[in-house]
Design a protein around this motif. Structure first.
Motif, PDB file in Angstrom:
ATOM      1  N   CYS A   1     -11.841 -13.265   7.117  1.00 33.03           N
ATOM      2  CA  CYS A   1     -10.602 -12.553   6.752  1.00 33.03           C
ATOM      3  C   CYS A   1     -10.765 -11.700   5.499  1.00 33.03           C
ATOM      4  O   CYS A   1      -9.829 -10.988   5.107  1.00 33.03           O
ATOM      5  CB  CYS A   1      -9.463 -13.549   6.558  1.00 33.03           C
ATOM      6  SG  CYS A   1      -8.936 -14.379   8.078  1.00 33.03           S
ATOM      7  N   LYS A   2     -11.938 -11.777   4.864  1.00 32.38           N
ATOM      8  CA  LYS A   2     -12.284 -10.906   3.738  1.00 32.38           C
ATOM      9  C   LYS A   2     -11.313 -11.007   2.565  1.00 32.38           C
ATOM     10  O   LYS A   2     -11.064 -10.018   1.871  1.00 32.38           O
ATOM     11  CB  LYS A   2     -12.375  -9.439   4.198  1.00 32.38           C
ATOM     12  CG  LYS A   2     -13.256  -9.204   5.411  1.00 32.38           C
ATOM     13  CD  LYS A   2     -14.682  -9.610   5.168  1.00 32.38           C
ATOM     14  CE  LYS A   2     -15.559  -9.307   6.376  1.00 32.38           C
ATOM     15  NZ  LYS A   2     -16.939  -9.791   6.222  1.00 32.38           N
ATOM     16  N   GLN A   3     -10.741 -12.200   2.367  1.00 30.04           N
ATOM     17  CA  GLN A   3      -9.857 -12.472   1.218  1.00 30.04           C
ATOM     18  C   GLN A   3      -8.586 -11.607   1.214  1.00 30.04           C
ATOM     19  O   GLN A   3      -7.986 -11.363   0.176  1.00 30.04           O
ATOM     20  CB  GLN A   3     -10.630 -12.280  -0.095  1.00 30.04           C
ATOM     21  CG  GLN A   3     -11.815 -13.214  -0.254  1.00 30.04           C
ATOM     22  CD  GLN A   3     -12.719 -12.842  -1.398  1.00 30.04           C
ATOM     23  OE1 GLN A   3     -13.607 -12.002  -1.244  1.00 30.04           O
ATOM     24  NE2 GLN A   3     -12.500 -13.446  -2.555  1.00 30.04           N
ATOM     25  N   LEU A   4      -8.176 -11.160   2.391  1.00 34.59           N
ATOM     26  CA  LEU A   4      -6.975 -10.330   2.527  1.00 34.59           C
ATOM     27  C   LEU A   4      -5.789 -11.200   2.936  1.00 34.59           C
ATOM     28  O   LEU A   4      -5.828 -11.843   3.992  1.00 34.59           O
ATOM     29  CB  LEU A   4      -7.197  -9.236   3.567  1.00 34.59           C
ATOM     30  CG  LEU A   4      -8.260  -8.187   3.220  1.00 34.59           C
ATOM     31  CD1 LEU A   4      -8.618  -7.375   4.449  1.00 34.59           C
ATOM     32  CD2 LEU A   4      -7.747  -7.277   2.114  1.00 34.59           C
ATOM     33  N   PRO A   5      -4.711 -11.232   2.148  1.00 35.01           N
ATOM     34  CA  PRO A   5      -3.563 -12.102   2.449  1.00 35.01           C
ATOM     35  C   PRO A   5      -2.963 -11.872   3.829  1.00 35.01           C
ATOM     36  O   PRO A   5      -2.625 -12.827   4.529  1.00 35.01           O
ATOM     37  CB  PRO A   5      -2.563 -11.758   1.339  1.00 35.01           C
ATOM     38  CG  PRO A   5      -3.390 -11.239   0.211  1.00 35.01           C
ATOM     39  CD  PRO A   5      -4.537 -10.528   0.854  1.00 35.01           C
TER      40      PRO A   5
END
Length: 301
Positions: free
Chosen positions: A138-142
């Motif tokens: 998720c690439k640290q995306l909220p």
């Protein structure tokens, strides 16, 4: 006071968004007089925080004067906060101070995933291990974390999580997708592909066609979906079909693919909409072709 600008700014809407909370009326006011009247109200000495949200990069910088927003040299109690995905936008606007929001840390990403997926440290180790690998995708995306974790909530068998992880990894290079949208794109693609309710899928595609940041009336959406033939099953009455639209809407809201607005309205997050239009282009064409096929067949008999 806040207003959303979006990719295609609507000056009158922005002015109305600001004027409403201030109790400012436009009676006996021409369109050319509106900026001056709004500027006078914002600079009368009252302390006001004005939030200008989601300013996009355009050839010409966002024009405060055309709206009636005071600039730094004459704010007189009014402070303006501008948000944008692009740092270059804020530089062009010559903002006093630029604050960059970093991505979530690994710990913050995992904590958010735990909360949205409904798991904890007491959950099975293989589930937690698979979940941590999904979070990395998720690439640290909220937004990406919220979408995929909500999709996994209530699924307690590790093989279901492994299928989700493999689905992420099967999605290779995505031509035309911005780097900052890759995590969200993958989350949406996986959530959409594994959505079991076909009616919810159709509703999702229809919602992505509405203008950015628009709050969509549920009843209007129901009439549109029924008229467009999104629901293929023949229902006993209009009310039955409308209820199915509400059920599909709830599925999308619970999956974080739609946002519940005021009263009977929903909206689609602008990032979700951007990516949804890319991944749903072919499906939208199929929906329209199917509609026109049935329409043509009906009137050719």
């Amino acid at each position: 006071i806040d207003t959303t600008v979006s990719f295609t700014p609507n000056i009158k809407k922005i002015q109305d968004d600001i004027a409403g909370p201030l109790g400012l009326k436009w009676e006996d006011c021409t369109e050319s007089d509106r900026p001056t009247k709004l500027w006078s109200r914002l600079t009368n000495g009252e302390k006001i925080l004005l939030i200008i949200d989601d300013v996009w990069e355009q050839e010409a910088p966002f024009d405060f004067d055309a709206i009636g927003i005071p600039k730094r040299d004459n704010r007189n109690g009014c402070r303006v906060l501008v948000t944008s995905r692009s740092k270059q936008v804020l530089i062009k606007m010559d903002c006093d101070k630029i604050i960059e929001l970093d991505l979530l840390t690994e710990d913050e990403s995992w904590n958010m995933f735990e909360r949205c997926a409904g798991i904890s440290n007491s959950s099975p180790n293989d589930l937690i291990g698979c979940g941590r690998l999904i979070v990395k995708e998720c690439k640290q995306l909220p937004v990406a974390i919220a979408i995929i974790a909500s999709n996994l909530k209530g699924q307690h068998q590790v093989h279901e999580w492994k299928v989700t992880l493999q689905s992420f990894r099967k999605i290779g290079y995505m031509h035309g997708v911005d780097d900052d949208l890759v995590g969200i794109y993958k989350s949406l693609r996986v959530s959409y592909d594994y959505m079991k309710d076909e009616k919810a899928k159709g509703l999702f595609l229809i919602c992505s066609l509405f203008p950015e940041d628009e709050e969509i009336d549920i009843l209007f959406l129901a009439r549109l979906c029924i008229g467009a033939g999104v629901f293929e099953v023949d229902y006993g009455s209009y009310d039955d079909a409308r209820n199915q639209v509400f059920v599909a809407k709830n599925i999308l809201v619970n999956a974080c693919l739609l946002l519940q607005g005021d009263e009977d309205r929903v909206k689609m997050h602008d990032l979700v909409r951007d990516v949804a239009q890319q991944i749903a282009n072919r499906e939208i064409q199929c929906v329209l072709m199917d509609y026109f096929y049935h329409y043509h067949t009906r009137f050719s008999r």
